[in-house]
Design a protein around this motif. Structure first.
Motif, PDB file in Angstrom:
ATOM      1  N   ASP A 287       0.845  -1.218   0.000  1.00 10.63           N
ATOM      2  CA  ASP A 287       0.000   0.000   0.000  1.00 10.63           C
ATOM      3  C   ASP A 287       0.870   1.255   0.000  1.00 10.63           C
ATOM      4  O   ASP A 287       0.717   2.138   0.838  1.00 10.63           O
ATOM      5  CB  ASP A 287      -0.967   0.000   1.198  1.00 10.63           C
ATOM      6  N   MET A 288       1.769   1.325  -0.977  1.00 12.42           N
ATOM      7  CA  MET A 288       2.756   2.420  -1.027  1.00 12.42           C
ATOM      8  C   MET A 288       2.087   3.793  -1.052  1.00 12.42           C
ATOM      9  O   MET A 288       2.498   4.706  -0.333  1.00 12.42           O
ATOM     10  CB  MET A 288       3.647   2.229  -2.259  1.00 12.42           C
ATOM     11  N   THR A 289       1.055   3.953  -1.867  1.00  8.25           N
ATOM     12  CA  THR A 289       0.391   5.266  -1.984  1.00  8.25           C
ATOM     13  C   THR A 289      -0.188   5.703  -0.642  1.00  8.25           C
ATOM     14  O   THR A 289       0.016   6.831  -0.184  1.00  8.25           O
ATOM     15  CB  THR A 289      -0.727   5.206  -3.045  1.00  8.25           C
ATOM     16  N   LYS A 292       2.619   6.474   1.951  1.00  7.91           N
ATOM     17  CA  LYS A 292       3.219   7.807   1.745  1.00  7.91           C
ATOM     18  C   LYS A 292       2.305   8.892   2.287  1.00  7.91           C
ATOM     19  O   LYS A 292       2.756   9.847   2.929  1.00  7.91           O
ATOM     20  CB  LYS A 292       3.481   8.034   0.247  1.00  7.91           C
ATOM     21  N   GLU A 293       1.012   8.743   2.035  1.00  5.94           N
ATOM     22  CA  GLU A 293       0.052   9.730   2.538  1.00  5.94           C
ATOM     23  C   GLU A 293       0.050   9.765   4.065  1.00  5.94           C
ATOM     24  O   GLU A 293       0.025  10.831   4.685  1.00  5.94           O
ATOM     25  CB  GLU A 293      -1.345   9.394   2.013  1.00  5.94           C
ATOM     26  N   ALA A 294       0.114   8.563   4.678  1.00  3.47           N
ATOM     27  CA  ALA A 294       0.129   8.474   6.146  1.00  3.47           C
ATOM     28  C   ALA A 294       1.390   9.129   6.706  1.00  3.47           C
ATOM     29  O   ALA A 294       1.335   9.838   7.723  1.00  3.47           O
ATOM     30  CB  ALA A 294       0.060   7.007   6.584  1.00  3.47           C
ATOM     31  N   GLU A 319      13.675   2.436   0.957  1.00  9.59           N
ATOM     32  CA  GLU A 319      14.640   3.538   0.848  1.00  9.59           C
ATOM     33  C   GLU A 319      13.915   4.824   0.438  1.00  9.59           C
ATOM     34  O   GLU A 319      14.267   5.920   0.853  1.00  9.59           O
ATOM     35  CB  GLU A 319      15.720   3.209  -0.204  1.00  9.59           C
ATOM     36  N   GLU A 320      12.871   4.654  -0.386  1.00  7.36           N
ATOM     37  CA  GLU A 320      12.097   5.809  -0.853  1.00  7.36           C
ATOM     38  C   GLU A 320      11.359   6.477   0.307  1.00  7.36           C
ATOM     39  O   GLU A 320      11.180   7.701   0.335  1.00  7.36           O
ATOM     40  CB  GLU A 320      11.090   5.317  -1.907  1.00  7.36           C
ATOM     41  N   LEU A 321      10.921   5.654   1.282  1.00  7.67           N
ATOM     42  CA  LEU A 321      10.187   6.210   2.430  1.00  7.67           C
ATOM     43  C   LEU A 321      11.118   6.953   3.386  1.00  7.67           C
ATOM     44  O   LEU A 321      10.706   7.859   4.099  1.00  7.67           O
ATOM     45  CB  LEU A 321       9.466   5.087   3.187  1.00  7.67           C
TER      46      LEU A 321
END
Length: 402
Positions: A287-289, A292-294, A319-321
Motif C-alpha cells: 500500500d505504497m500510496t 506515503k500519505e500516512a 529507501e524511498e520512504l
C-alpha cells in the motif's frame, strides 16, 4: 553573523578579486583549526557575504576570550587561493557588536614588512551578530518528555512457515530470529526513555482465529481494549504467542498501523510526549500510496517511524520512504520533516554469528536519527524543554541527643 568587506586588495590580473573568509579556532597548543568558510563572492573588492550560523563550541570551545583568527582569501579556480590578509577577534568581542558595527583592519604581514607606507589590505565589517540557545535531546528528556514506543510486526506469508527453520519467524530454542533480535535490540534501549515501560504491540498481514478475519493492526496480546505489553520481554512473549495462534497471510499494509499511532500522537502536541513506531518487515510493501500519505500527514506530529527490513528481499521502496535524500511526498504535498529511518538488518549481522554485536550495531544506527527528529519537531513548534525537576535534597540528620 554577517560580514562585509571594503577596499580589499586586488589580486586578479583580469578583473577584481573573488573574496571569501576562513574562520579558525585557536587550540591550546597554539595551532589553529578551520571552523567555517564563507561562500566566494565573485569579482568585487567590496563583498557582502551571506549570514551564517556556527556553534559557539566550534568557534571557541566555550572559552569566550579565546582567539578567533579570520583569513581573507581571493579564490582561484586551480585551488591556489591568494592570501589577502588576516585579523583576529574573540567570541566576546564579536558579541559586543550586537549593538554597533565593528570594523577590523585586514593585515598582510609580508606586505607590512616590505612597504613602509602600508596601511592595510582593506577592512572587514561585522554587520550583525546574534546568539540563539540550541536545546539538546537530553534537555527535553530531563524536562520530562516521554518517548512512547509502539511495535508493529509483519505476519505476512512471505516470511515462511514459523515451524520451518527457513522461516524468518522460526522460533529456534538456540537463537533468536531476525525479528526477535531487531525487536530486542531497539526496544531494550528505547524502553529506558519510557517511564511506564508499557508498549502497544501490533501485528499486520495475518488471518485471526476463529473466523479467519485478515487484520493489519491486531494487538499481539489479543486484547483490543489494551494492546500494551509490559516491557520488551512482554512484547516478545506476546509475539511468540501470536505466532502460535494466527495464520501468516498478507498483503503487507503499513498505513493502518502508522495512522493508529498518528491518532495517539495528534492528541498531545505540547512536547510532553513523543511517539516512536518500530515496524519490522520482510519486504515488499503493498500500500505504497496510502503509506506515503500516512507519513506525510504524520510528519507534522510528534512522531518518528523506524523500519527494519529483515531477510534477503530488495528494499528499494523502503529507501524511498526514508526521506534522507528526497523528502516523501503524496498528491503534491511534501512531508514537513523527515520522520522515517529505514535500515536493512542484514547489513548489521556479525559474520562470526555474535548476536550481541549484531544487535548493538543495529540499535546504534536505528536510533541515531531519533534525537534530531524529536528536536526538529520541537523547533518547528517553538517548544522549549521544561526545567528539570529539582533533585531531592538529602535529609538533614537529626542532632544527636546529649
Amino acid at each position: 553573523m554577517q560580514l562585509c568587506a571594503n577596499k580589499l586588495d586586488k589580486k586578479d590580473f583580469f578583473g577584481k578579486s573573488d573574496p571569501f573568509l576562513v574562520f579558525y579556532r585557536s587550540n591550546e597548543d597554539g595551532t589553529f583549526t578551520i571552523c567555517h568558510k564563507t561562500e566566494v563572492v565573485k569579482n568585487t573588492l567590496n563583498p557582502v557575504w551571506q549570514p551564517f550560523s556556527i556553534p559557539v563550541r566550534a568557534l571557541c570551545n566555550g572559552d569566550y576570550d579565546r582567539t578567533v583568527k579570520i583569513d581573507v582569501y581571493d579564490w582561484d579556480r586551480d585551488g591556489s587561493h591568494d592570501f589577502i590578509g588576516e585579523f583576529t577577534t574573540s567570541y566576546r568581542e564579536l558579541s559586543k557588536a550586537q549593538n554597533q558595527f565593528t570594523v577590523y583592519e585586514v593585515l598582510n604581514p609580508r606586505k607590512k614588512c616590505k612597504k613602509k607606507k602600508y596601511v592595510n589590505s582593506g577592512t572587514v565589517t561585522l554587520l550583525s551578530f546574534s546568539v540563539d540557545s540550541e536545546f539538546t535531546f537530553v534537555d527535553y528528556i530531563k524536562g520530562g518528555t516521554q518517548l512512547n514506543f509502539t511495535v508493529a510486526i509483519d505476519f505476512t506469508a512471505s516470511n515462511g512457515n514459523p515451524l520451518q527453520p527457513t522461516s524468518l519467524h522460526y522460533m529456534s530454542p538456540y537463537q533468536l530470529s531476525a525479528y526477535a533480535m531487531a525487536l530486542k535490540a531497539v526496544g531494550e534501549i528505547i524502553q529506558d526513555y519510557d517511564s511506564d515501560k508499557l508498549f502497544p504491540a501490533y501485528g499486520f498481514g495475518a488471518k485471526l482465529p476463529p473466523e479467519g478475519r485478515i487484520s493489519h493492526q491486531f494487538p499481539l496480546n489479543n486484547n483490543d481494549e489494551d494492546p500494551n505489553c509490559a516491557g520488551i520481554e512482554g512484547v516478545l512473549e506476546s509475539y511468540f504467542q501470536s505466532l502460535r495462534t494466527v495464520q501468516l497471510y498478507g498483503p503487507t499494509y503499513f498505513a493502518p498501523v502508522i495512522n493508529q499511532v498518528a491518532r495517539a500522537a495528534a492528541k498531545i502536541s505540547d512536547g510532553s510526549q513523543y511517539y516512536v513506531l518500530l515496524i519490522i518487515t520482510d519486504g515488499v510493501i503493498s500500500d505504497m500510496t496510502q503509506t506515503k500519505e500516512a507519513i506525510v500527514s504524520a510528519s507534522s506530529l510528534p512522531m518518528s517511524i523506524i523500519i527494519v527490513g529483515v531477510g534477503p528481499a530488495m528494499f528499494e521502496a523502503m529507501e524511498e520512504l526514508d526521506g534522507d535524500d528526497v523528502r516523501v511526498s503524496s498528491r503534491g504535498r511534501y512531508a514537513e520533516r523527515d520522520i522515517v529511518q529505514f535500515v536493512p538488518f542484514r547489513d548489521y549481522v556479525d559474520r562470526s554469528g555474535n548476536q550481541v554485536l549484531s544487535m548493538a550495531r543495529l540499535a546504534k544506527d536505528v536510533l541515531a536519527e531519533i534525537p534530531e527528529q524529536l528536536l526538529s519537531y520541537m523547533r518547528t513548534r517553538d517548544i522549549q524543554p521544561r526545567p528539570p525537576p529539582p533533585a531531592n535534597p538529602s535529609p538533614t540528620p537529626a542532632p544527636e541527643q546529649p
